[in-house]
Motif scaffolding. Structure first.
Motif, PDB file in Angstrom:
ATOM      1  N   ALA A  57     -12.305 -10.474  22.115  1.00 34.71           N
ATOM      2  CA  ALA A  57     -11.276 -10.923  21.183  1.00 34.71           C
ATOM      3  C   ALA A  57     -10.098 -11.486  21.964  1.00 34.71           C
ATOM      4  CB  ALA A  57     -10.817  -9.758  20.313  1.00 34.71           C
ATOM      5  N   PRO A  58      -9.311 -12.384  21.374  1.00 35.29           N
ATOM      6  CA  PRO A  58      -8.157 -12.956  22.085  1.00 35.29           C
ATOM      7  C   PRO A  58      -7.202 -11.896  22.624  1.00 35.29           C
ATOM      8  CG  PRO A  58      -8.620 -14.234  20.125  1.00 35.29           C
ATOM      9  CD  PRO A  58      -9.526 -13.027  20.064  1.00 35.29           C
ATOM     10  N   SER A  59      -7.119 -10.750  21.933  1.00 36.31           N
ATOM     11  CA  SER A  59      -6.229  -9.674  22.380  1.00 36.31           C
ATOM     12  C   SER A  59      -6.667  -9.071  23.721  1.00 36.31           C
ATOM     13  CB  SER A  59      -6.167  -8.565  21.330  1.00 36.31           C
ATOM     14  OG  SER A  59      -7.454  -8.006  21.127  1.00 36.31           O
ATOM     15  N   GLN A  60      -7.885  -9.391  24.147  1.00 32.59           N
ATOM     16  CA  GLN A  60      -8.366  -8.886  25.428  1.00 32.59           C
ATOM     17  C   GLN A  60      -8.080  -9.848  26.587  1.00 32.59           C
ATOM     18  OE1 GLN A  60     -12.420  -8.024  23.927  1.00 32.59           O
ATOM     19  NE2 GLN A  60     -12.027  -5.896  24.521  1.00 32.59           N
ATOM     20  N   THR A  61      -7.400 -10.944  26.277  1.00 34.69           N
ATOM     21  CA  THR A  61      -6.916 -11.829  27.333  1.00 34.69           C
ATOM     22  C   THR A  61      -5.897 -11.066  28.162  1.00 34.69           C
ATOM     23  OG1 THR A  61      -7.281 -13.852  26.072  1.00 34.69           O
ATOM     24  CG2 THR A  61      -5.614 -13.930  27.816  1.00 34.69           C
ATOM     25  N   SER A  62      -6.177 -10.925  29.451  1.00 34.33           N
ATOM     26  CA  SER A  62      -5.348 -10.079  30.290  1.00 34.33           C
ATOM     27  C   SER A  62      -5.823 -10.195  31.739  1.00 34.33           C
ATOM     28  CB  SER A  62      -5.459  -8.614  29.827  1.00 34.33           C
ATOM     29  OG  SER A  62      -4.545  -7.785  30.499  1.00 34.33           O
ATOM     30  N   VAL A  63      -5.107  -9.512  32.628  1.00 36.28           N
ATOM     31  CA  VAL A  63      -5.576  -9.343  33.995  1.00 36.28           C
ATOM     32  C   VAL A  63      -6.024  -7.893  34.136  1.00 36.28           C
ATOM     33  CG1 VAL A  63      -5.044  -9.500  36.436  1.00 36.28           C
ATOM     34  CG2 VAL A  63      -3.964 -11.088  34.827  1.00 36.28           C
ATOM     35  N   TYR A  64      -7.231  -7.708  34.601  1.00 35.39           N
ATOM     36  CA  TYR A  64      -7.826  -6.373  34.692  1.00 35.39           C
ATOM     37  C   TYR A  64      -7.884  -5.927  36.148  1.00 35.39           C
ATOM     38  CZ  TYR A  64      -9.156  -7.000  29.864  1.00 35.39           C
ATOM     39  OH  TYR A  64      -9.120  -7.186  28.502  1.00 35.39           O
ATOM     40  N   PHE A  65      -7.428  -4.707  36.367  1.00 34.48           N
ATOM     41  CA  PHE A  65      -7.437  -4.138  37.712  1.00 34.48           C
ATOM     42  C   PHE A  65      -8.251  -2.855  37.734  1.00 34.48           C
ATOM     43  CE2 PHE A  65      -4.634  -6.791  40.078  1.00 34.48           C
ATOM     44  CZ  PHE A  65      -3.728  -7.299  39.153  1.00 34.48           C
ATOM     45  N   CYS A  66      -9.099  -2.775  38.736  1.00 31.91           N
ATOM     46  CA  CYS A  66      -9.822  -1.552  39.038  1.00 31.91           C
ATOM     47  C   CYS A  66      -9.104  -0.859  40.190  1.00 31.91           C
ATOM     48  CB  CYS A  66     -11.260  -1.890  39.415  1.00 31.91           C
ATOM     49  SG  CYS A  66     -12.274  -0.476  39.850  1.00 31.91           S
ATOM     50  N   ALA A  67      -9.072   0.457  40.169  1.00 31.73           N
ATOM     51  CA  ALA A  67      -8.412   1.214  41.233  1.00 31.73           C
ATOM     52  C   ALA A  67      -9.218   2.462  41.545  1.00 31.73           C
ATOM     53  CB  ALA A  67      -6.980   1.584  40.837  1.00 31.73           C
ATOM     54  N   SER A  68      -8.982   3.002  42.729  1.00 31.03           N
ATOM     55  CA  SER A  68      -9.624   4.261  43.095  1.00 31.03           C
ATOM     56  C   SER A  68      -8.651   5.108  43.896  1.00 31.03           C
ATOM     57  CB  SER A  68     -10.901   4.011  43.912  1.00 31.03           C
ATOM     58  OG  SER A  68     -10.590   3.564  45.220  1.00 31.03           O
ATOM     59  N   SER A  69      -8.859   6.401  43.868  1.00 31.66           N
ATOM     60  CA  SER A  69      -8.052   7.297  44.698  1.00 31.66           C
ATOM     61  C   SER A  69      -8.916   8.448  45.187  1.00 31.66           C
ATOM     62  CB  SER A  69      -6.820   7.811  43.945  1.00 31.66           C
ATOM     63  OG  SER A  69      -7.169   8.773  42.988  1.00 31.66           O
ATOM     64  N   TYR A  70      -8.478   9.054  46.281  1.00 34.11           N
ATOM     65  CA  TYR A  70      -9.300  10.086  46.932  1.00 34.11           C
ATOM     66  C   TYR A  70      -9.221  11.426  46.202  1.00 34.11           C
ATOM     67  CZ  TYR A  70     -10.973  13.240  50.592  1.00 34.11           C
ATOM     68  OH  TYR A  70     -11.645  14.210  51.296  1.00 34.11           O
ATOM     69  N   LEU A  71      -8.001  11.850  45.894  1.00 35.76           N
ATOM     70  CA  LEU A  71      -7.824  13.187  45.330  1.00 35.76           C
ATOM     71  C   LEU A  71      -7.192  13.167  43.949  1.00 35.76           C
ATOM     72  CD1 LEU A  71      -6.580  15.162  48.467  1.00 35.76           C
ATOM     73  CD2 LEU A  71      -8.832  15.306  47.364  1.00 35.76           C
ATOM     74  N   GLY A  72      -7.045  11.986  43.332  1.00 33.94           N
ATOM     75  CA  GLY A  72      -6.437  11.939  42.009  1.00 33.94           C
ATOM     76  C   GLY A  72      -4.933  12.088  42.097  1.00 33.94           C
ATOM     77  N   TRP A  73      -4.384  13.099  41.425  1.00 28.09           N
ATOM     78  CA  TRP A  73      -2.931  13.268  41.343  1.00 28.09           C
ATOM     79  C   TRP A  73      -2.287  13.341  42.717  1.00 28.09           C
ATOM     80  CZ3 TRP A  73       0.221  17.040  43.367  1.00 28.09           C
ATOM     81  CH2 TRP A  73       1.568  16.985  42.951  1.00 28.09           C
ATOM     82  N   GLY A  74      -1.172  12.628  42.867  1.00 25.74           N
ATOM     83  CA  GLY A  74      -0.376  12.738  44.068  1.00 25.74           C
ATOM     84  C   GLY A  74      -0.892  11.982  45.262  1.00 25.74           C
TER      85      GLY A  74
END
Lengths: 113, 115
Positions: free
Chosen positions: A82-99
């Motif tokens: 849908a047009p509302s999904q026009t955006s820039v999408y970022f994937c991210a990862s982290s080792y231990l989550g919080w902090g």
């Protein structure tokens, strides 16, 4: 190290089409995330995963689906674009989550017309 | 309560000046506050982060000031350089969410440092 790799970098979709945004990381991180970035809105969390086989919804999950069959890969599926999904999408990862530092990919710019 | 409000939306500073970006939050359970820097066409990258048991953290020209009672934190960039021109995002996270590492981002500030 490649870090977090996203493909494709750009894509134009027609309304109603579907596609999968690919994300892979080579840092052996358990935690992975999908965010979307819209002008003046910051980044909003779509889905996240705390390990292979475990996923959960973020703030804006409607219209998206994810899977996490391996530690390395976390694809994001758009059904019935849908047009509302026009955006820039970022994937991210982290080792231990919080902090701990979240490492981001370079993004996928998606336009739905 | 899960929002983080960031200001200003844009900022223009002369080379050598001080850039200040402010963020405010409502949820007192937030316990990790990172700042991310994003250059055009790139993903955000961690710049500096603070936890609420300290009031200030400095790394080179970048300083986070944290005011727990006011529920505010700010980024100060000393001796701003043209290479600092980027978009800056504050964020917040809470360990009580089951250590998911989810980040709540502010709206972003576009900084331009003029030579």
């Amino acid at each position: 190290n490649a870090g977090v790799t996203q493909t494709p970098k750009f894509r134009i979709l027609k309304i109603g089409q579907s596609m999968t945004l690919q994300c892979t990381q080579d840092m052996n991180h358990n935690y992975m995330y999908w965010y979307r970035q819209d002008p003046g809105m910051g980044l909003k969390l779509i889905y996240y995963s705390v390990g292979a086989g475990i996923t959960d919804k973020g703030e804006v999950p409607n219209g998206y689906n994810v899977s996490r069959s391996t530690t390395e890969d976390f694809p994001l599926r758009l059904e019935l674009a849908a047009p509302s999904q026009t955006s820039v999408y970022f994937c991210a990862s982290s080792y231990l989550g919080w902090g701990t530092e979240a490492f981001f990919g370079q993004g996928t710019r998606l336009t739905v017309v | 309560q899960q929002q983080v409000k960031q200001s200003p939306q844009s900022l223009i500073v002369q080379k050598g000046g001080i850039s200040i970006i402010n963020c405010a939050y409502e949820n007192t359970a937030f316990d990790y506050f990172p700042w991310y820097q994003q250059f055009p066409g790139k993903g955000p990258a961690l710049l500096i982060a603070i936890r609420p048991d300290v009031s200030e953290k400095k790394e080179g020209r970048f300083t986070i000031s944290f005011n727990k009672s006011a529920k505010q934190f700010s980024l100060h960039i000393m001796d701003s350089q043209p290479g600092d021109s980027a978009t800056y995002f504050c964020a917040a996270s809470l360990s009580r969410s089951g250590n998911t590492g989810k980040l709540i981002f502010g709206q972003g500030t576009t900084l331009q440092v003029k030579p």
